[in-house]
Write an enzyme that holds these catalytic residues in place. Structure first.
Site: not given
Ligand code: FPP
Length: 250
Positions: A30, A32-34, A47, A81, A141
């Site tokens: 969790d 990535n967006g922030r 992402h 989303r 793994l």
């Molecule tokens: C949550 O962060 C993350 C996701 C919904 C996607 C996770 C995907 C990846 C890490 C990409 C790599 C994976 C593969 C298999 C290619 P968020 O977007 O909810 O972040 P936020 O809470 O900050 O908005």
């Protein structure tokens, strides 16, 4: 990376008790967006960075002897989303799978998916198939990527399968037991996670491994997933090794 920070990281890794490693680590990737927003970048860049972190952490977990790593990459709720973000995630997933040989931490990693992947594009399904077969005999793994995964959906799916067996007279209702449920979950054959890590500051399960995490130890950090590094895994493992797991006993 400063010299002293490097020394600190190395010494911390040495503190790990390799006889008491969590066999299975689960991660909710969790933040990535922030991470992207803080840099005024599109969420898709977050992402992309998250995918790089996944590769690093997969490699590291394999190196230190973790047997199973399960990561939440796309939930049954993530379809809500904006289309542009879903499309970007699908494109990233496809790229990740296409480059699996070089991209996914280490030659010996066995890659599997959990979740209902039937809804993905033919191209993605083909890649999932290819990568699963390609890595199927690897003995290091096991990386389980949760795709279109939701634990409630998984439990409903398992219950339906059992109900079908009852309807066809294969089993009796009174014979239904926990083992039958476990065998019908997407994670069948994988031991329950010992340690669940959630970066990004939230402290909830978000429909991830509800059944499987009955006795899992949780570890949270405010660090956002793209900034998550090997040292955080080490910190989580050291914390885990200080806990007293009783599984309901005394
Ligand atoms: C949550 O962060 C993350 C996701 C919904 C996607 C996770 C995907 C990846 C890490 C990409 C790599 C994976 C593969 C298999 C290619 P968020 O977007 O909810 O972040 P936020 O809470 O900050 O908005």
């Amino acid at each position: 990376m400063s010299f002293f920070k490097n020394i600190f990281k190395k010494s911390k890794k040495k503190e790990i008790d390799y006889n008491n490693l969590p066999q299975h680590i689960a991660i909710i990737m969790d933040g990535n967006g922030r991470w992207a927003r803080k840099r005024s970048l599109p969420r898709s860049v977050g992402h992309k960075e998250g995918a790089k972190t996944l590769k690093r952490i997969t490699t590291f977990c394999g190196e230190i002897g973790i047997k199973y790593l399960t990561v939440y990459a796309f939930s049954t709720e993530n379809w809500k989303r904006p289309k542009s973000e879903v499309d970007a995630l699908m494109a990233l997933l496809l790229e990740y799978l296409k480059n699996a040989e070089t991209h996914i931490g280490g030659k010996d990693v066995r890659i599997k998916t959990i979740g209902d992947v039937s809804v993905f594009s033919d191209e993605i399904k083909k890649e999932i198939d290819r990568v699963t077969k390609l890595t199927g005999k690897n003995t290091g793994l096991e990386l389980n990527i949760a795709l279109n995964y939701g634990s409630r959906d998984e439990i409903v799916h398992a219950v339906k399968e059992i109900a079908r067996e009852v309807a066809h007279g294969k089993i009796k209702t009174d014979d239904i037991n926990e083992k039958m449920m476990i065998d019908k979950l997407y994670t069948s054959g994988v031991p329950d996670p010992d340690l669940l890590i959630r970066p990004g500051g939230e402290k909830r399960l978000s429909n991830f491994l509800l059944w499987q995490s009955a006795y899992t130890e949780f570890w949270y950090t405010d660090v956002l997933w793209p900034d998550f590094r090997e040292e955080h895994i080490v910190e989580a493992i050291l914390d885990y090794q200080n806990r007293n797991r009783r599984f309901g006993g005394i």
